[in-house]
Every structure is written in structure tokens, then in C-alpha cells.
Design a protein around this motif. Structure first.
Motif, short mmCIF file in Angstrom:
data_model
loop_
_atom_site.label_atom_id
_atom_site.label_comp_id
_atom_site.label_asym_id
_atom_site.label_seq_id
_atom_site.Cartn_x
_atom_site.Cartn_y
_atom_site.Cartn_z
N ALA A 131 0.83 -1.21 0.00
CA ALA A 131 0.00 0.00 0.00
C ALA A 131 0.86 1.26 0.00
CB ALA A 131 -0.92 -0.01 1.22
N ILE A 132 1.95 1.24 0.76
CA ILE A 132 2.83 2.41 0.80
C ILE A 132 3.64 2.50 -0.49
CG2 ILE A 132 4.58 3.65 2.13
CD1 ILE A 132 3.78 2.09 4.57
N VAL A 133 4.10 1.33 -0.96
CA VAL A 133 4.92 1.31 -2.18
C VAL A 133 4.12 1.86 -3.37
CG1 VAL A 133 6.08 -0.21 -3.84
CG2 VAL A 133 6.40 -0.55 -1.38
N LYS A 134 2.84 1.50 -3.39
CA LYS A 134 1.98 1.93 -4.50
C LYS A 134 1.88 3.47 -4.56
CE LYS A 134 -2.59 1.15 -6.26
NZ LYS A 134 -3.93 0.92 -5.75
N LEU A 135 1.84 4.09 -3.38
CA LEU A 135 1.74 5.55 -3.34
C LEU A 135 3.09 6.21 -3.62
CD1 LEU A 135 -0.48 5.85 -0.16
CD2 LEU A 135 -1.10 6.74 -2.39
N ASN A 136 4.16 5.44 -3.41
CA ASN A 136 5.51 6.01 -3.55
C ASN A 136 6.37 5.15 -4.47
OD1 ASN A 136 5.49 8.16 -1.26
ND2 ASN A 136 4.65 6.30 -0.36
N PRO A 137 6.00 5.08 -5.76
CA PRO A 137 6.70 4.16 -6.65
C PRO A 137 8.19 4.49 -6.80
CG PRO A 137 5.15 5.55 -7.86
CD PRO A 137 4.92 5.81 -6.42
N SER A 138 8.53 5.76 -6.67
CA SER A 138 9.92 6.13 -6.95
C SER A 138 10.79 6.17 -5.69
CB SER A 138 9.96 7.48 -7.66
OG SER A 138 9.32 8.42 -6.85
N VAL A 139 10.19 5.93 -4.53
CA VAL A 139 10.96 6.03 -3.29
C VAL A 139 11.42 4.64 -2.87
CG1 VAL A 139 10.88 6.75 -0.87
CG2 VAL A 139 9.58 8.01 -2.58
N HIS A 140 12.69 4.55 -2.48
CA HIS A 140 13.17 3.27 -1.99
C HIS A 140 12.79 3.12 -0.52
CE1 HIS A 140 15.57 -0.26 -1.39
NE2 HIS A 140 16.10 0.31 -0.32
N LEU A 141 11.89 2.18 -0.23
CA LEU A 141 11.42 2.01 1.15
C LEU A 141 12.02 0.75 1.77
CD1 LEU A 141 7.77 2.97 0.34
CD2 LEU A 141 9.15 4.12 2.06
N PRO A 142 12.51 0.85 3.00
CA PRO A 142 13.12 -0.31 3.65
C PRO A 142 12.06 -1.31 4.11
CG PRO A 142 13.05 1.52 5.16
CD PRO A 142 12.51 2.03 3.85
N SER A 143 12.51 -2.50 4.44
CA SER A 143 11.56 -3.52 4.91
C SER A 143 11.38 -3.45 6.42
CB SER A 143 12.06 -4.90 4.51
OG SER A 143 13.31 -5.11 5.14
#
Lengths: 344, 323
Positions: free
Chosen positions: A143-155
Motif C-alpha cells: 500500500a505504501i509502495v503503490k503511493l511512492n513508486p519512486s521512493v526506496h522504502l526499507p523492509s
């Protein structure tokens, strides 16, 4: 007492000051008292200093919390109360009270994730609600990745931070979550203090921001002014219209402009999840509560004059503290409310 | 002596003794008043908190004690989480503070060179004078990040010990019951150690010297002579510290995490009675306020029970010795 002052010139100065203050005060100055919301305390103190300089009337405001403010105005121990949540029209009618908004502020989600720049993160209402419900537990949740496709998010695991004290900030935040998430509404609801399903509680804006700064991969919510002052990274939000907006004066004012004040009896309306295209979804105000038939006519007159002054000359002061002045249309509506509802 | 001169003297003495008796009476009444003021204050505080909490206590009765739900939105309140949090943090504080205080007191009375005793004792008393908000800030800004850095290590080592391992498993937040307990331990350390030091000094030197003369080690002297001689005062000192730990508010609020949880892990955030009150009292109305005042009353009850247990323990010990 005066005999202890040796120098005649100092004595003279003191006498003049005394005389001036005595005549000045007894001639026309009035001390009015208010109590309640801590959210408006900074801006009311700034307004009252400017107002005292201009008119000599002093506003003595005690930030004892909204609940206390409501109790004090009901008991008639203050000239006005201030609350972060509006009273219902029927409650107002029961006590012969009226209420109107005073100033606007915003609440922002703040986060601390290594590698994600402040302002780079975008969230929407349901995602935020799911994070606070404990359903979304990691930063790389789809859900967060979908809103932030260009941001590298940690696990990494998300640590949720909320207010531990009862506060208007929590009230507006939980009201927003209730509006956007049926699950939040049924499981938690809205209030100055709620049963938080997840996370840790910090006392006050300062407590929450201290926790966010210290705990990696945390998220919380603070007043906008507080986030700015403390350099905390805040997130952008996707609002009700589907636009991604940044928290700033313009988006707060857009929320105030597009909220449906016209149909809100006694201004009983929360601006959260406002419909406007550019509206910041977690925008808040606080309400001034006063008796319609004043217990002390002279003081009430000064109180009205004070808020008139605040709406017109107080705008700059509000902006300097990162509050947003009410839009003109709303001020006009409030002044119409004064003439129709209050016996001045 | 002439009868004429003896008479006024007798009258004088009588006069004096009557005056003395009167003064004694006044003095006694005065002292009784002092004692009664304490009693009245205690009773007044207990009764007024009970009265303030009557709404929730009438509504929920014992359920208030045993419910772990705290939901201001639905006006449902249970005191279990704050009570458990209060007892857990205080217990951690005691477990850490008592042995260390004992060590400090022993060192200062038995081992330290004379020139060192004064300054160290003063330093400990100064520690007691630090306001609790300072401990809270220290806990939040310095100690909590440190705890966060060692908690992953705790998870991996202590967390694997059977039975008690669960206590040390949890997210490395740096905040929570364990952190709060350790901060409390630092806060009550000076109280306990200065009481212990004072009473250890009252042990007659000939008792200790006799024991040394019989060939005892320092430890044997301390354990078999000093401690039995001072036991009730030592326990009194410990409970003085415990009383402070149970009621401590600000420092705990800063580092406890303020969440109404009951978990097996000491690394998880919790809440305590006093920090719940401090957090929520400002905005609480109606039943919520009543529940918070009732929590205040429960703190009285908890403290009272703890002190009662202490008394019983002392009595039991005395009986064992056949006193």
C-alpha cells in the motif's frame, strides 16, 4: 515603601508611572479572561500582546485544555472558553452559549525513515489508518509502495507514535481517520484520547517529535508549526479529491475555504477530509465559546472587539507562528453570526 | 531554715511543678496535633480520591480493577494495565537499586578510606536532590537511545534463556518497562543507600571488631553482624525507595511509552498509574475524569498493601529469631 527610594528623579519617574498606570487602567482598560485549548495558546498570547499595546485592554488566557475551557465557560468563571472540538448545537442551546472558529492550523504525519527525504513520502487516509490500526507493519508494504513508486522504502518495521495526553490534535487526527476508514471508526473512533491499537505514546507535540527523532522507522503526527520548528520530516497526503498536497498555508486555507461552513449550524464542523482539490486533509481549527447573553456585558464587548482585532490585524501574527488566518468569507459569516446570535 | 522562708520556697516549687505540668500538657497536645495533621491529610486525600472516583467505582465495581481495557471513546475503563505497569517498573527498580545501594553503603562504611567517605556520601545525597523531570529528560534523550542500541543484543542473548527469555524479547525502541525501571532505580538509589549508610554506621565497633578478631572476613562481618543488627532500618530504607518508585510520575512518563498494554516483554511500552493521570487529566471529563481519580485512589491502596507486606515480613523475621 517609597521612602526607601533615595534618588528624587527616580521617585518622580515612579510617581509618574504609577499615576499613568492608575489612571490609564481605571479610565478604560478591562482585563478579560479566557481559558481552554492549548492549540491556540501561542497565537492568542501574541494577539493579546498586540491588542494590549493598541487598546490597553489585557487578555488573560490560560491554556488548561479544551475540556477545562468548556467547563470554565459553562461555570461562567471566564469571559470566553476555547475548545479544539466544537460543541453540538443542542448543547450550546441548553447553556445559552454560542461558538465560532478563531484560527486554523494543520496536523501533519511526521516520519523518520533513513534514506527517505522529508516531504518525499506520500500517504493517503486509508493507508495512514491501516498503519495506526497496526495492519500495515512494514515500510515496504504494498500500500505504501503503490503511493511512492519512486521512493526506496526499507523492509523495516514501522513504529507508530501517538499522543499520550488528551489533546485536540489527537481529536482531529482520529476524526480524519474515522472519516476515511470505516474500520477505524468502528474499532477506535474519535476523541481527544482513544484506545490506540498500536504504538507508543509521547506527551505533547514535543514528546511525539522527540520519539520520532529517536526511533528509526517511526511515524507520528504533530502540529505543522511544531514540525517546521523542529525540522521533522513530514509526509504529503493524498486528499479527498485525489490530489497529492503539501502541508502549507495555501492548502490549509483551501481546506477552510472548501469546508461546508454555510450549512454548519453554530460552525459545528470539522475541516478534516475537506473536499477542495488543493485542501490539506488534516486541517483543524479551534472554537471560541461565549455566552449569548453576556454575564459581564463590558468584558464581553471587549472580547468581541479582541476577536475582531484578531481577524483583521492579527493575521500577520498568526502567519508568523505558522497558523493560518480564517478566510474572508468565513470571517464575514462569523460576524453575521455575532449580530444575529449574540446580544451585544 | 526558717519556716517563713521555707514556705515561699515550697510554694515556688509547687508553682513551678504546676507550670511544668501545664507546659507538658500543651507540649503533648501540640505533638498530638502534629501527628493528627499527617493522619488527617492522608485520610483526606484518600477519601477525596475515593469520592472523586465514586462514579466509575459504583458503575463497574471490581470490574474496574480487573479490566485491561482503557477506551475513552466508549467510556470504558479498567485499571489493570496501569497497576501492572506501576508494580513492574517499581519491582525492576528495586531489583537493581537494592544490591547496588547495599554495595555503596558497605563500601562507604567498611572499606572506603576515610577521606573518601564524606565526598561520596555528599554526592549521593545530591543525586537525591535532582528533580525528577531532569531524570526524565536524561532518560528520554540519553538513556533511551542507549537502551535502543543494546536491545537487539538483549533479544539475541537474554531473549533465548528459557523461562525468562520472553521478558527480553521485543522491538528495540529504547522505551518501555525496562528502561523506566532502570531510570527509577537510579532515582531511588540515593534514598536507599543513604539510609543504609546511616544505619550501618550505628553498628557498635566492638561487635564488628570481635568478629574480625575471631577471624571473620569482611563479608562475614557484614552478613552476620552488620545486617542482622540493622535489618529493620534497612528494610525501612528499601520501602522508602519503593514508595518513591511507586508514585514517580514525570520521569516514568517520559520513558515508559504510555500505552495501555499488558505484555510479558519488559521491552514493550506500558503505562503506570501516575503517568496515566498526568497524561490524561487535563482533557478528561465525566466518567473519564472519575476513572483517573479512582486510579489515584488505587495508588493509595497499592502503596498501603505494599507497606503492609513489609510490616508482616519484618514481624515474621523477628519471630524466626525468637524475639
Amino acid at each position: 515603601m517609597l521612602t526607601s527610594i533615595k534618588s528624587p528623579s527616580r521617585l518622580g519617574a515612579l510617581a509618574i508611572a504609577l499615576a499613568a498606570s492608575m489612571f490609564g487602567l481605571t479610565a478604560q482598560a478591562t482585563d478579560i479572561t479566557g481559558a481552554g485549548s492549548s492549540f491556540v495558546y501561542p497565537v492568542i498570547s501574541k494577539w493579546s500582546a498586540a491588542y494590549a499595546e493598541k487598546t490597553g485592554n489585557h487578555i488573560n488566557y490560560q491554556s488548561i485544555g479544551s475540556g477545562g475551557g468548556i467547563a470554565q465557560i459553562k461555570a461562567g468563571t471566564v469571559d470566553f472558553g476555547a475548545s479544539d472540538m466544537p460543541l453540538k448545537p443542542e448543547d450550546l442551546a441548553k447553556f445559552g452559549l454560542g461558538q465560532f472558529p478563531d484560527v486554523i492550523g494543520g496536523i501533519v504525519p511526521a516520519f523518520n525513515v533513513a534514506g527517505v527525504a522529508p516531504g518525499a513520502l506520500v500517504l493517503d487516509g486509508t493507508t495512514l489508518a491501516d498503519i495506526y490500526l497496526g495492519k500495515i507493519t512494514t515500510w515496504n508494504d504494498p500500500a505504501i509502495v503503490k503511493l511512492n513508486p519512486s521512493v526506496h522504502l526499507p523492509s523495516s518495521r514501522i513504529t507508530v507514535v501517538h499522543r499520550s495526553d488528551g489533546s485536540g490534535t489527537s481529536f482531529n487526527f482520529t476524526d480524519y481517520l474515522s472519516k476515511v476508514s470505516p474500520e477505524w471508526q468502528s474499532k477506535v473512533g474519535e476523541g481527544t484520547a482513544v484506545q490506540w491499537p498500536a504504538g507508543i505514546g509521547g506527551k505533547g507535540n514535543e514528546g511525539v517529535s522527540a520519539y520520532i527523532k529517536q526511533i528509526p522507522n517511526s511515524i507520528g503526527y504533530v502540529e505543522y508549526a511544531y514540525a517546521l520548528k523542529n525540522n521533522i520530516g513530514y509526509a504529503k497526503m493524498k486528499n479527498a479529491a485525489g490530489t497529492v498536497v503539501e502541508p502549507n498555508t495555501a492548502s490549509f486555507q483551501a481546506a477552510a475555504n472548501t469546508a461546508d461552513w454555510k450549512n454548519a449550524k453554530d460552525f459545528n464542523l470539522l475541516m478534516t477530509n475537506a473536499p477542495g482539490a488543493q485542501a490539506w486533509p488534516i486541517t483543524a481549527t479551534s472554537w471560541v465559546i461565549m455566552y449569548k447573553t453576556p454575564k459581564n456585558a463590558a468584558n464581553t464587548k471587549v472580547a468581541f472587539d479582541f476577536f475582531k482585532f484578531a481577524y483583521s490585524s492579527g493575521q500577520e501574527a498568526a502567519r508568523s507562528l505558522d497558523y493560518v488566518p480564517l478566510p474572508d468569507s468565513l470571517v464575514q459569516q462569523i460576524q453575521a453570526y455575532w449580530t444575529s446570535e449574540y446580544k451585544q | 531554715m526558717h519556716a517563713t522562708s521555707a514556705e515561699p520556697l515550697a510554694r515556688d516549687t509547687e508553682h513551678r511543678s504546676r507550670a511544668d505540668a501545664r507546659h507538658d500538657l500543651i507540649f503533648r497536645l501540640l505533638l498530638r496535633c502534629c501527628a493528627l495533621i499527617v493522619l488527617a491529610a492522608l485520610l483526606g486525600a484518600a477519601l477525596s480520591t475515593l469520592w472523586g472516583g465514586r462514579d466509575i467505582l459504583f458503575k463497574d465495581g471490581l470490574h474496574f480493577l480487573f479490566s485491561s481495557e482503557w477506551n475513552p471513546v466508549e467510556d470504558k475503563y479498567g485499571a489493570l494495565a496501569p497497576i501492572v505497569g506501576t508494580l513492574t517498573t517499581s519491582l525492576i527498580a528495586l531489583v537493581i537499586a537494592v544490591p547496588i545501594s547495599f554495595g555503596i553503603a558497605l563500601f562507604l562504611t567498611e572499606i572506603a578510606p576515610n577521606w573518601m567517605r564524606g565526598p561520596v556520601a555528599t554526592a549521593i545525597e545530591l543525586l537525591a536532590a535532582i528533580p525528577s523531570i531532569i531524570y526524565g529528560m536524561w532518560g528520554l534523550f540519553i538513556f533511551a537511545p542507549f537502551m535502543a542500541s543494546i536491545e537487539p543484543w538483549m533479544n539475541d542473548t537474554l531473549g533465548n534463556i528459557p523461562l525468562i527469555g520472553q521478558l527480553f524479547q521485543g522491538p528495540p525502541l529504547g522505551l518501555g518497562l525496562l528502561t523506566a525501571g532502570i531510570v527509577l532505580a537510579v532515582m531511588i538509589l540515593p534514598f536507599i543507600s543513604s539510609v543504609m549508610r546511616e544505619v550501618f554506621r550505628t553498628v557498635p565497633a566492638r561487635l564488628k571488631e570481635s568478629s574480625y578478631a575471631l577471624g571473620s572476613t569482611t563479608w562475614e562481618v557484614v552478613w552476620d553482624i552488620v545486617l542482622p543488627y540493622t535489618r529493620s532500618a534497612v528494610i525501612g530504607g528499601i520501602f522508602l525507595g519503593l514508595g518513591r518508585a511507586l508514585g514517580e510520575t514525570m520521569a516514568v512518563t517520559f520513558v515508559l511509552g504510555n500505552s495501555y498494554n499488558i505484555t510479558a516483554s519488559l521491552l514493550m511500552p506500558g503505562t503506570s498509574i501516575s503517568s496515566s493521570i498526568a497524561n490524561e487529566f487535563n482533557e478528561a471529563v465525566g466518567l473519564h475524569r472519575s476513572a483517573l481519580i479512582a486510579l489515584g485512589f488505587l495508588l493509595f491502596v497499592v502503596t498501603f498493601i505494599v507497606l503492609l507486606i513489609a510490616r508482616l515480613m519484618l514481624r515474621q523475621l523477628a519471630r524466626k529469631e525468637g524475639r
